[in-house]
Design an enzyme around this catalytic site. Structure first.
Site, PDB file in Angstrom:
ATOM      1  N   GLY A 220     -25.768 -10.884 -34.588  1.00  0.00           N
ATOM      2  CA  GLY A 220     -26.705 -10.640 -35.674  1.00  0.00           C
ATOM      3  C   GLY A 220     -26.087 -10.504 -37.038  1.00  0.00           C
ATOM      4  O   GLY A 220     -26.773 -10.129 -37.992  1.00  0.00           O
ATOM      5  N   THR A 284     -19.761  -8.511 -35.702  1.00  0.00           N
ATOM      6  CA  THR A 284     -20.324  -8.349 -34.366  1.00  0.00           C
ATOM      7  C   THR A 284     -19.388  -8.884 -33.279  1.00  0.00           C
ATOM      8  O   THR A 284     -18.648  -9.843 -33.480  1.00  0.00           O
ATOM      9  CB  THR A 284     -21.687  -9.051 -34.260  1.00  0.00           C
ATOM     10  OG1 THR A 284     -21.578 -10.371 -34.782  1.00  0.00           O
ATOM     11  CG2 THR A 284     -22.729  -8.285 -35.049  1.00  0.00           C
ATOM     12  N   ASN A 304     -17.846 -12.624 -38.044  1.00  0.00           N
ATOM     13  CA  ASN A 304     -17.799 -12.824 -39.484  1.00  0.00           C
ATOM     14  C   ASN A 304     -18.367 -11.641 -40.260  1.00  0.00           C
ATOM     15  O   ASN A 304     -19.036 -10.773 -39.710  1.00  0.00           O
ATOM     16  CB  ASN A 304     -18.590 -14.081 -39.856  1.00  0.00           C
ATOM     17  CG  ASN A 304     -20.001 -14.047 -39.279  1.00  0.00           C
ATOM     18  OD1 ASN A 304     -20.184 -14.354 -38.099  1.00  0.00           O
ATOM     19  ND2 ASN A 304     -20.983 -13.668 -40.068  1.00  0.00           N
ATOM     20  N   ASP A 350     -17.691 -17.753 -42.396  1.00  0.00           N
ATOM     21  CA  ASP A 350     -18.145 -17.671 -41.003  1.00  0.00           C
ATOM     22  C   ASP A 350     -17.038 -18.037 -40.029  1.00  0.00           C
ATOM     23  O   ASP A 350     -17.287 -18.582 -38.957  1.00  0.00           O
ATOM     24  CB  ASP A 350     -19.377 -18.555 -40.771  1.00  0.00           C
ATOM     25  CG  ASP A 350     -20.034 -18.295 -39.419  1.00  0.00           C
ATOM     26  OD1 ASP A 350     -19.879 -17.191 -38.881  1.00  0.00           O
ATOM     27  OD2 ASP A 350     -20.699 -19.203 -38.887  1.00  0.00           O
ATOM     28  N   TRP A 443     -18.038 -21.146 -29.129  1.00  0.00           N
ATOM     29  CA  TRP A 443     -18.151 -20.298 -27.949  1.00  0.00           C
ATOM     30  C   TRP A 443     -17.692 -20.983 -26.673  1.00  0.00           C
ATOM     31  O   TRP A 443     -17.427 -20.306 -25.668  1.00  0.00           O
ATOM     32  CB  TRP A 443     -19.600 -19.829 -27.760  1.00  0.00           C
ATOM     33  CG  TRP A 443     -20.571 -20.940 -27.517  1.00  0.00           C
ATOM     34  CD1 TRP A 443     -21.300 -21.605 -28.446  1.00  0.00           C
ATOM     35  CD2 TRP A 443     -20.902 -21.549 -26.248  1.00  0.00           C
ATOM     36  NE1 TRP A 443     -22.061 -22.585 -27.856  1.00  0.00           N
ATOM     37  CE2 TRP A 443     -21.852 -22.571 -26.511  1.00  0.00           C
ATOM     38  CE3 TRP A 443     -20.506 -21.331 -24.937  1.00  0.00           C
ATOM     39  CZ2 TRP A 443     -22.394 -23.365 -25.500  1.00  0.00           C
ATOM     40  CZ3 TRP A 443     -21.037 -22.127 -23.924  1.00  0.00           C
ATOM     41  CH2 TRP A 443     -21.978 -23.127 -24.211  1.00  0.00           C
ATOM     42  N   CYS A 660     -36.367 -23.458 -42.349  1.00  0.00           N
ATOM     43  CA  CYS A 660     -36.892 -24.254 -41.247  1.00  0.00           C
ATOM     44  C   CYS A 660     -35.836 -25.070 -40.515  1.00  0.00           C
ATOM     45  O   CYS A 660     -35.976 -25.362 -39.331  1.00  0.00           O
ATOM     46  CB  CYS A 660     -37.969 -25.213 -41.757  1.00  0.00           C
ATOM     47  SG  CYS A 660     -39.236 -24.449 -42.773  1.00  0.00           S
ATOM     48  N   CYS A 663     -34.001 -24.632 -36.871  1.00  0.00           N
ATOM     49  CA  CYS A 663     -34.569 -24.991 -35.575  1.00  0.00           C
ATOM     50  C   CYS A 663     -35.057 -26.428 -35.533  1.00  0.00           C
ATOM     51  O   CYS A 663     -34.984 -27.078 -34.504  1.00  0.00           O
ATOM     52  CB  CYS A 663     -35.724 -24.064 -35.229  1.00  0.00           C
ATOM     53  SG  CYS A 663     -35.190 -22.436 -34.697  1.00  0.00           S
ATOM     54  N   HIS A 664     -35.574 -26.899 -36.655  1.00  0.00           N
ATOM     55  CA  HIS A 664     -36.197 -28.218 -36.668  1.00  0.00           C
ATOM     56  C   HIS A 664     -35.310 -29.285 -37.281  1.00  0.00           C
ATOM     57  O   HIS A 664     -35.731 -30.428 -37.394  1.00  0.00           O
ATOM     58  CB  HIS A 664     -37.537 -28.140 -37.396  1.00  0.00           C
ATOM     59  CG  HIS A 664     -38.511 -27.243 -36.714  1.00  0.00           C
ATOM     60  ND1 HIS A 664     -39.156 -27.587 -35.551  1.00  0.00           N
ATOM     61  CD2 HIS A 664     -38.931 -25.987 -37.004  1.00  0.00           C
ATOM     62  CE1 HIS A 664     -39.935 -26.599 -35.164  1.00  0.00           C
ATOM     63  NE2 HIS A 664     -39.813 -25.614 -36.029  1.00  0.00           N
ATOM     64  N   MET A 703     -44.188 -18.171 -33.151  1.00  0.00           N
ATOM     65  CA  MET A 703     -43.989 -18.589 -34.538  1.00  0.00           C
ATOM     66  C   MET A 703     -44.603 -17.537 -35.454  1.00  0.00           C
ATOM     67  O   MET A 703     -45.791 -17.555 -35.746  1.00  0.00           O
ATOM     68  CB  MET A 703     -44.620 -19.958 -34.776  1.00  0.00           C
ATOM     69  CG  MET A 703     -44.588 -20.416 -36.222  1.00  0.00           C
ATOM     70  SD  MET A 703     -42.931 -20.518 -36.880  1.00  0.00           S
ATOM     71  CE  MET A 703     -43.284 -20.423 -38.633  1.00  0.00           C
TER      72      MET A 703
END
Length: 762
Positions: A220, A284, A304, A350, A443, A660, A663-664, A703
């Site tokens: 997070g 984290t 990061n 990052d 990862w 947006c 995800c898209h 959503m």
């Protein structure tokens, strides 16, 4: 071609966006009651006992028939002593069984096999117990996560697996819970909330068991939290100790194991103001957690800073910001500090150090005597070898292309390229940095063959332009990187841009000699973001690829020995086990993850709807891997005519990129894993679009409303941009289920297509 390359670099600088908010499944959610077990003959007696204790974990390398932990053993080398599958007979390797995971989201779990049962997880933290011989389902535990928590998930709603101990199966839940399940039934024995659930914490990593404690971290940092590692009593779930990785804002003690070292060392590496005070600072612990048995310590990787941009995070200090982007070692019994090694001081890009850490004995002495070391290939592109007992830097070298630093000094500190920290949009000189925030290694787990002395690294090569976001304002529980990844991006791209972007990304499997600190051999892959690796004593390594290929290589030379097509993204780390003298190799599959969601324009072939799977192989297997249903791919058509002036379209590009694209897909191009908004029927009607984006009409589907970060005018600008992108030259195929048959529909039904998704982010 030169202008195209410049534009390509600007667009590529945005593909790191990896958050995914609240997207429901592209297939129906799991809704199954656990079925009564139908055990194979091999599992009738001992199945589900999970009779794992400390001694058994310590001796895991001596019992290769089981795969007891996420990375195989406490040294986390992902090397199996099994030799049933050899270079001579591997041509006979074929599927033994296939199990559908009933989810279309990213799968990252490495299956655990112990006492005749396989345990694994899928997206949304669902846990499965399967018969490892037949693939029969024994039980399924769904923690019933509120899908709204997906907005907090930086990199898809994934989970990397479980831990087993004393008859229990332990799993982290994406909403911050840690659960202990009965290994025979899947019933919950205890469940603990490990985070402040009002903040944007998540859990995606696999727990580790150390001396009767369950260790778990969280994610997070991009959204604004303070990281830590926790140890819970495996029997009761009581908190045993906690180590924070970043000071609290007032730099006062927390009553945690980290208090003393913060007062002594870390507090002074942070200023007294800046975004970190409100955003938590980051750091984290979302993946690597290693138990060093010889030194009775836990070594873990730290992520990061939050926000990434150090000039915004900590503006009135030039401190290193401990312990972000570091390997940290603590006492296994108390959690008290032993040592740290920071890979990226004052982290700004990052460049996490959460990537796979493994322990090994390397011949580093003058007379060939061995030295116990910890090794890591973090995002920043350097391979590090440090003394496991003390954290002393031994050696380091680039394992991938990088230009943010010129090398390492004698202490292992990076010698930075001054251009790398010039984030000021007023003076930015066009420096395109490598690696990108995806990292040269993410990862996907490495592996080691100790007999050959080689470490195998899944490498990605991408670039990124980092420019300070002039609109930055810290937003609770929203993406706060402090970087503007829409800078320099035009609304319309010249022909050939997408092809140039694809050509600029690469992937490789690299065999690395950690003693000589040099590459021994390399296999180039057609795309970045390829899968984890497992090694066997017969001199074979296994790796899946983004394009669905599952390949076996000669560990000494990199020569390909065998391959098959899994018909899905093959990114998880495989595992291998043996039952009744027969060796199996298993891997979980599924498209999604950070790359599959945000970098859709880099997928030359779009992804049809497909369930994630567990696919298990053995010599002479007779099962079949289901083919993709290519009939579900159609040529899409825009649902509305373009509108809006250049100012509106540019505003739409900015808001789409910030909210947006994660995800898209950047540029409005989805890989097909999640809905491609260019072809959404909601674009045809202003009120329908606003109803989703602003009013939250699809909140029950996951959503949520973005009214807290977008105005109705912003929402309409996004619609204009998406429609403009739909009319660009490139119109890749998308899943048919995402396109309504009635192109003239004014107000589409909520169930007509998978919902639109937005989430600021990584």
């Amino acid at each position: 071609m030169k202008p195209v390359r410049a534009i390509a670099a600007a667009a590529l600088s945005a593909i790191w966006l990896t958050a995914c908010g609240n997207q429901t499944e592209t297939v129906e959610d799991i809704d199954r009651a656990p079925a009564p077990p139908e055990l194979s003959a091999d599992t009738e007696n001992a199945a589900g006992t999970a009779a794992v204790d400390d001694a058994r974990l310590m001796a895991a390398a001596d019992t290769p028939a089981d795969w007891l932990t996420y990375n195989g053993t406490y040294d986390e080398q992902r090397h199996s002593g099994l030799t049933g599958i050899t270079k001579e007979n591997i041509s006979e390797l074929a599927p033994a069984w296939v199990y559908d995971l009933q989810t279309g989201r990213g799968i990252e779990s490495t299956p655990i096999v112990v006492d005749g049962v396989m345990y694994l997880t899928s997206s949304w933290s669902v846990v499965y117990a399967l018969d490892p011989v037949t693939g029969e389902e024994l039980w399924v535990h769904d923690p019933e996560v509120d899908k709204a928590v997906g907005v907090k998930a930086c990199c898809d709603v994934v989970n990397r697996g479980v831990a087993v101990y004393d008859g229990k199966v332990y799993a982290g839940v994406i909403d911050g819970r840690l659960q202990a399940l009965d290994a025979k039934t899947g019933d919950v024995i205890w469940s603990k909330v490990t985070v402040d659930q009002s903040k944007p914490y998540t859990i995606t990593g696999a727990p580790r068991i150390v001396k009767g404690n369950v260790l778990i971290g969280n994610g997070g940092a991009e959204l604004g939290v303070r990281g830590y590692l926790s140890a819970y009593d495996a029997e009761t779930g009581d908190l045993a100790w906690r180590f924070y990785t970043v000071p609290n804002p007032n730099k006062e003690p927390d009553g945690a194991a980290s208090d003393e070292i913060f007062a002594e060392l870390a507090n002074d590496t942070w200023g007294d103001d800046g975004a970190w005070v409100s955003d938590g600072g980051g750091g984290t612990v979302w993946d690597s957690i290693v138990y060093d048995t010889e030194n009775n310590q836990v070594i873990f990787g730290v992520g990061n800073g939050s926000p990434w941009n150090a000039d915004l995070r900590d503006p009135n200090s030039d401190g290193d910001n401990l312990f972000v982007s570091s390997m940290v070692a603590v006492d296994a019994d108390t959690g008290e500090y032993n040592w740290h090694f920071q890979t990226t001081p004052r982290e700004n890009w990052d460049y996490t150090a959460t990537q796979h850490i493994m322990l090994a004995e390397l011949p580093l002495g003058e007379d060939g005597e061995t030295r116990r070391v910890a090794m890591q290939a973090p995002k920043n592109g350097f391979f590090y070898v440090v003394d496991a007992e003390t954290g002393e830097f031994i050696s380091g070298n680039p394992y991938s292309d990088l230009n943010w630093a010129e090398g390492l000094d004698e202490t292992g500190r990076p010698i930075e390229n001054p251009e790398a920290r010039n984030n000021d949009p007023a003076t930015y000189a066009g420096f395109v940095q490598s690696p990108a925030p995806y990292g040269a290694h993410n990862w996907h787990p490495m592996a080691m063959n100790p007999d050959l002395g080689l470490v195998y690294i899944p490498v990605s090569e991408l670039t990124q332009a980092y420019i300070t976001d002039p609109r930055f304002k810290s937003k609770p529980a929203k993406w706060n990187t402090g970087m503007d990844f829409s800078a320099g991006m035009p609304v319309r791209y010249p022909e050939g841009t997408i092809e140039a972007l694809r050509a600029a990304t690469r992937g490789a499997l690299v065999a690395w000699d950690p003693v000589a600190q040099e590459e021994r051999w390399r296999v180039d892959h057609p795309a970045a973001w390829n899968g984890g690796i497992t090694s066997t004593a017969s001199g074979i390594i296994f790796q899946g690829r983004l394009d669905g290929a599952f390949v076996a290589y000669d560990a000494a030379t990199g020569d390909e020995l065998w391959s098959t097509q899994l018909n899905s993204g093959a990114l998880s780390g495989p595992s291998t086990y043996e039952i009744d003298g027969e060796q199996y190799v298993t891997i979980t599959t599924g498209w999604g993850h950070a790359f599959g969601l945000a970098a859709g324009f880099l997928f030359e072939d779009k992804v049809p709807p497909a369930l994630g799977k567990v696919i298990t192989f053995k010599l002479g297997g007779e099962a079949e891997i289901p083919a993709l249903d290519e009939s579900l791919l159609i040529e899409p058509t825009p649902k509305a005519e373009p509108f809006g002036d250049e100012e509106t379209l540019q505003a739409g590009l900015v808001h789409f990129s910030r909210n947006c694209a994660v995800c898209h897909g950047m540029l409005g191009i989805s890989s097909g894993v999640l809905p491609d908004l260019r072809w959404s029927a909601y674009t045809a009607n202003e009120e329908a679009w606003k109803g989703v984006v602003i009013d939250g009409n699809l909140a029950d589907n996951g959503m949520v409303s973005f009214a807290d970060v977008l105005t109705p005018e912003d929402s309409e600008a996004i619609r204009a941009y998406v429609i403009a992108q739909a009319h660009m030259n490139e119109t890749p195929a998308v899943p048919a289920e995402e396109v309504l048959p009635d192109e003239d529909a004014d107000l589409p039904d909520d169930d007509a297509e998978p919902e639109m998704e937005a989430g600021e982010g990584e």
